[in-house]
Enzyme design. Structure first.
Site, PDB file in Angstrom:
ATOM      1  N   ARG A  36      10.107 -67.497  -9.036  1.00 37.77           N
ATOM      2  CA  ARG A  36      10.325 -68.096  -7.712  1.00 37.77           C
ATOM      3  C   ARG A  36      10.101 -69.601  -7.696  1.00 37.77           C
ATOM      4  O   ARG A  36       9.834 -70.193  -6.665  1.00 37.77           O
ATOM      5  CB  ARG A  36       9.445 -67.401  -6.664  1.00 37.77           C
ATOM      6  CG  ARG A  36       9.784 -65.917  -6.575  1.00 37.77           C
ATOM      7  CD  ARG A  36       9.150 -65.232  -5.406  1.00 37.77           C
ATOM      8  NE  ARG A  36       9.361 -63.796  -5.494  1.00 37.77           N
ATOM      9  CZ  ARG A  36      10.451 -63.162  -5.067  1.00 37.77           C
ATOM     10  NH1 ARG A  36      11.427 -63.835  -4.512  1.00 37.77           N
ATOM     11  NH2 ARG A  36      10.575 -61.843  -5.203  1.00 37.77           N
ATOM     12  N   HIS A  67      14.909 -61.324 -17.202  1.00 31.10           N
ATOM     13  CA  HIS A  67      15.506 -61.455 -15.873  1.00 31.10           C
ATOM     14  C   HIS A  67      15.413 -62.923 -15.488  1.00 31.10           C
ATOM     15  O   HIS A  67      14.328 -63.492 -15.489  1.00 31.10           O
ATOM     16  CB  HIS A  67      14.756 -60.575 -14.863  1.00 31.10           C
ATOM     17  CG  HIS A  67      15.555 -60.289 -13.633  1.00 31.10           C
ATOM     18  ND1 HIS A  67      16.111 -61.278 -12.874  1.00 31.10           N
ATOM     19  CD2 HIS A  67      15.935 -59.117 -13.060  1.00 31.10           C
ATOM     20  CE1 HIS A  67      16.779 -60.729 -11.865  1.00 31.10           C
ATOM     21  NE2 HIS A  67      16.698 -59.417 -11.958  1.00 31.10           N
ATOM     22  N   TYR A  70      15.144 -65.680  -9.487  1.00 28.85           N
ATOM     23  CA  TYR A  70      15.846 -65.255  -8.263  1.00 28.85           C
ATOM     24  C   TYR A  70      16.433 -66.445  -7.496  1.00 28.85           C
ATOM     25  O   TYR A  70      17.255 -66.256  -6.602  1.00 28.85           O
ATOM     26  CB  TYR A  70      14.873 -64.512  -7.342  1.00 28.85           C
ATOM     27  CG  TYR A  70      14.365 -63.211  -7.910  1.00 28.85           C
ATOM     28  CD1 TYR A  70      15.260 -62.208  -8.266  1.00 28.85           C
ATOM     29  CD2 TYR A  70      13.005 -62.981  -8.078  1.00 28.85           C
ATOM     30  CE1 TYR A  70      14.796 -61.004  -8.789  1.00 28.85           C
ATOM     31  CE2 TYR A  70      12.534 -61.780  -8.600  1.00 28.85           C
ATOM     32  CZ  TYR A  70      13.442 -60.797  -8.953  1.00 28.85           C
ATOM     33  OH  TYR A  70      12.991 -59.608  -9.462  1.00 28.85           O
ATOM     34  N   GLU A 146      24.435 -58.969 -13.079  1.00 24.40           N
ATOM     35  CA  GLU A 146      23.836 -57.741 -12.562  1.00 24.40           C
ATOM     36  C   GLU A 146      24.691 -57.172 -11.426  1.00 24.40           C
ATOM     37  O   GLU A 146      25.200 -57.910 -10.589  1.00 24.40           O
ATOM     38  CB  GLU A 146      22.419 -58.064 -12.069  1.00 24.40           C
ATOM     39  CG  GLU A 146      21.628 -56.828 -11.719  1.00 24.40           C
ATOM     40  CD  GLU A 146      20.131 -57.153 -11.598  1.00 24.40           C
ATOM     41  OE1 GLU A 146      19.629 -57.991 -12.373  1.00 24.40           O
ATOM     42  OE2 GLU A 146      19.494 -56.564 -10.715  1.00 24.40           O
ATOM     43  N   ASP A 180      22.312 -51.804 -12.447  1.00 22.91           N
ATOM     44  CA  ASP A 180      21.116 -51.428 -11.676  1.00 22.91           C
ATOM     45  C   ASP A 180      21.453 -50.213 -10.816  1.00 22.91           C
ATOM     46  O   ASP A 180      22.312 -50.300  -9.930  1.00 22.91           O
ATOM     47  CB  ASP A 180      20.680 -52.626 -10.814  1.00 22.91           C
ATOM     48  CG  ASP A 180      19.378 -52.374 -10.059  1.00 22.91           C
ATOM     49  OD1 ASP A 180      19.258 -51.305  -9.421  1.00 22.91           O
ATOM     50  OD2 ASP A 180      18.498 -53.254 -10.085  1.00 22.91           O
ATOM     51  N   HIS A 217      18.906 -51.297 -15.195  1.00 28.70           N
ATOM     52  CA  HIS A 217      17.670 -51.270 -14.410  1.00 28.70           C
ATOM     53  C   HIS A 217      17.646 -49.881 -13.781  1.00 28.70           C
ATOM     54  O   HIS A 217      18.609 -49.503 -13.109  1.00 28.70           O
ATOM     55  CB  HIS A 217      17.683 -52.303 -13.288  1.00 28.70           C
ATOM     56  CG  HIS A 217      17.594 -53.724 -13.743  1.00 28.70           C
ATOM     57  ND1 HIS A 217      17.132 -54.111 -14.984  1.00 28.70           N
ATOM     58  CD2 HIS A 217      17.887 -54.876 -13.113  1.00 28.70           C
ATOM     59  CE1 HIS A 217      17.149 -55.420 -15.071  1.00 28.70           C
ATOM     60  NE2 HIS A 217      17.615 -55.910 -13.957  1.00 28.70           N
ATOM     61  N   ASP A 230      18.767 -53.686  -0.892  1.00 30.89           N
ATOM     62  CA  ASP A 230      18.155 -53.739  -2.213  1.00 30.89           C
ATOM     63  C   ASP A 230      16.657 -53.463  -2.089  1.00 30.89           C
ATOM     64  O   ASP A 230      15.854 -54.381  -2.053  1.00 30.89           O
ATOM     65  CB  ASP A 230      18.422 -55.130  -2.808  1.00 30.89           C
ATOM     66  CG  ASP A 230      17.828 -55.287  -4.188  1.00 30.89           C
ATOM     67  OD1 ASP A 230      17.238 -54.316  -4.699  1.00 30.89           O
ATOM     68  OD2 ASP A 230      17.936 -56.386  -4.751  1.00 30.89           O
ATOM     69  N   HIS A 232      13.790 -51.018  -3.899  1.00 27.68           N
ATOM     70  CA  HIS A 232      13.554 -50.080  -4.994  1.00 27.68           C
ATOM     71  C   HIS A 232      12.493 -49.035  -4.653  1.00 27.68           C
ATOM     72  O   HIS A 232      11.484 -49.361  -4.049  1.00 27.68           O
ATOM     73  CB  HIS A 232      13.120 -50.843  -6.251  1.00 27.68           C
ATOM     74  CG  HIS A 232      14.138 -51.840  -6.707  1.00 27.68           C
ATOM     75  ND1 HIS A 232      13.929 -52.681  -7.765  1.00 27.68           N
ATOM     76  CD2 HIS A 232      15.382 -52.120  -6.265  1.00 27.68           C
ATOM     77  CE1 HIS A 232      14.993 -53.442  -7.945  1.00 27.68           C
ATOM     78  NE2 HIS A 232      15.885 -53.135  -7.046  1.00 27.68           N
ATOM     79  N   GLU A 262      12.037 -51.366 -12.306  1.00 24.98           N
ATOM     80  CA  GLU A 262      11.577 -52.505 -11.488  1.00 24.98           C
ATOM     81  C   GLU A 262      11.019 -51.930 -10.193  1.00 24.98           C
ATOM     82  O   GLU A 262      11.402 -52.335  -9.104  1.00 24.98           O
ATOM     83  CB  GLU A 262      12.726 -53.438 -11.151  1.00 24.98           C
ATOM     84  CG  GLU A 262      13.385 -54.097 -12.339  1.00 24.98           C
ATOM     85  CD  GLU A 262      14.602 -54.881 -11.895  1.00 24.98           C
ATOM     86  OE1 GLU A 262      14.642 -56.098 -12.141  1.00 24.98           O
ATOM     87  OE2 GLU A 262      15.510 -54.286 -11.287  1.00 24.98           O
TER      88      GLU A 262
HETATM   89 ZN   LIG Z   1      17.747 -58.056 -10.620  1.00 26.87          ZN
END
Ligand SMILES: [Zn+2]
Length: 291
Positions: A36, A67, A70, A146, A180, A217, A230, A232, A262
């Site tokens: 981040r 990864h 973001y 992704e 994913d 993923h 999104d 998880h 994840e």
């Molecule tokens: Zn991702």
């Protein structure tokens, strides 16, 4: 398949191996810098040698995948942000090259107030340049787009969008897809039953080509099919369910492919003791493999 999880690198990139071992990982996913923040301290020779030594010591944990941050948005219509994103992505790919990490995934990005077409074009432009500019610094690194859930203006929701970028930026051996399960399901592709799974894979093959899938993923989804969210969930506890994951782990086409959790890391049991949920989720996945 080779099953593992996203592992923390707090205390140095190399420290992830020990954590991976404790969680029961055969492979792992890491960030090589804060996910981040834009800034990254360059890797020192010591960082690199410590990581390579650990990779050797824990050679049963492979492949390692990265990864990307973001923050990166190479679909951005804002040229300054695009350039900043491009440079950040390039640094991430180069770090993989330095650490001999073979796989990296990044989120294709959001087109914000432009258009889907403009966004896809910007991603293509970034990938073309990235392939050229890292040809020598990261020749063994496969750069993966992704699959995304399609929240807001996020691109990568449809197989067609991914195919358009891959075709436009390639053809190149160094380009692939990170699949994913939560995102694909949330984007509207059903994988819950053997029939639905087969149809989704057939569609992926027709539009993109299954050979483009480099790793996975594995996340269950807190939201239902096609909700474009999104979020998880632990394996088997979400809307995908155990049978959905059984479809993947028993598909011989994915033998040797890596898949990473994840999902939330811990949970408290009735007595308030912390449970390592990576261990629980990995055991769950392994129990789904048909003997
Ligand atoms: Zn991702």
């Amino acid at each position: 398949m080779r099953l593992g999880a996203q592992m923390s690198t707090a205390g140095g990139t190399y420290t992830a191996f020990k954590r991976g071992e404790e969680a029961g990982c055969e492979t792992m996913l890491i960030f090589t810098k804060s996910n981040r923040q834009w800034q990254a301290k360059p890797l020192t020779d010591k960082d690199v040698s410590q990581f390579k030594e650990a990779a050797e010591e824990y050679s049963h944990i492979h492949p390692v995948a990265v990864h990307a941050s973001y923050l990166i948005n190479v679909a951005s219509p804002d040229e300054a942000l695009w350039e900043k994103s491009y440079e950040a992505l390039k640094i991430e790919v180069e770090r993989c090259g330095q650490l001999s990490i073979p796989l990296i995934t990044f989120h294709p990005g959001s087109y914000v107030d432009s258009s889907e077409e403009a966004g896809l074009h910007n991603i293509m432009r970034a990938l073309k340049r990235l392939l050229e500019e890292t040809e020598e610094s990261a020749p063994g690194v496969t750069i993966c787009l992704e699959t995304m859930a399609g929240q807001g203006t996020n691109l990568g929701r449809t197989f067609e969008q991914l195919a358009q970028v891959l075709d436009g930026a390639g053809p190149d051996e160094r380009l692939g897809v990170c699949f994913d399960t939560c995102h694909v399901f949330s984007a509207g592709y059903d994988i819950r039953t053997p029939e639905a799974y087969a149809a989704t894979m057939k569609e992926f093959d027709k539009v993109i080509g299954l050979e483009r899938v480099k790793f996975f993923h594995f996340n269950d989804s807190k939201y239902d099919l096609g909700e474009n969210k999104d979020r998880h969930e632990h394996i088997g506890r979400g809307f995908i369910g155990e049978e959905g994951f059984a479809n993947f782990v028993n598909d011989s086409r994915w033998a040797g492919h890596a898949a990473h959790l994840e999902t939330p890391k811990t949970e408290k049991d009735e007595d308030g003791n912390e449970i390592d949920m990576d261990q629980v989720n990995l055991e769950k996945l392994r129990s789904l493999v048909k003997k």
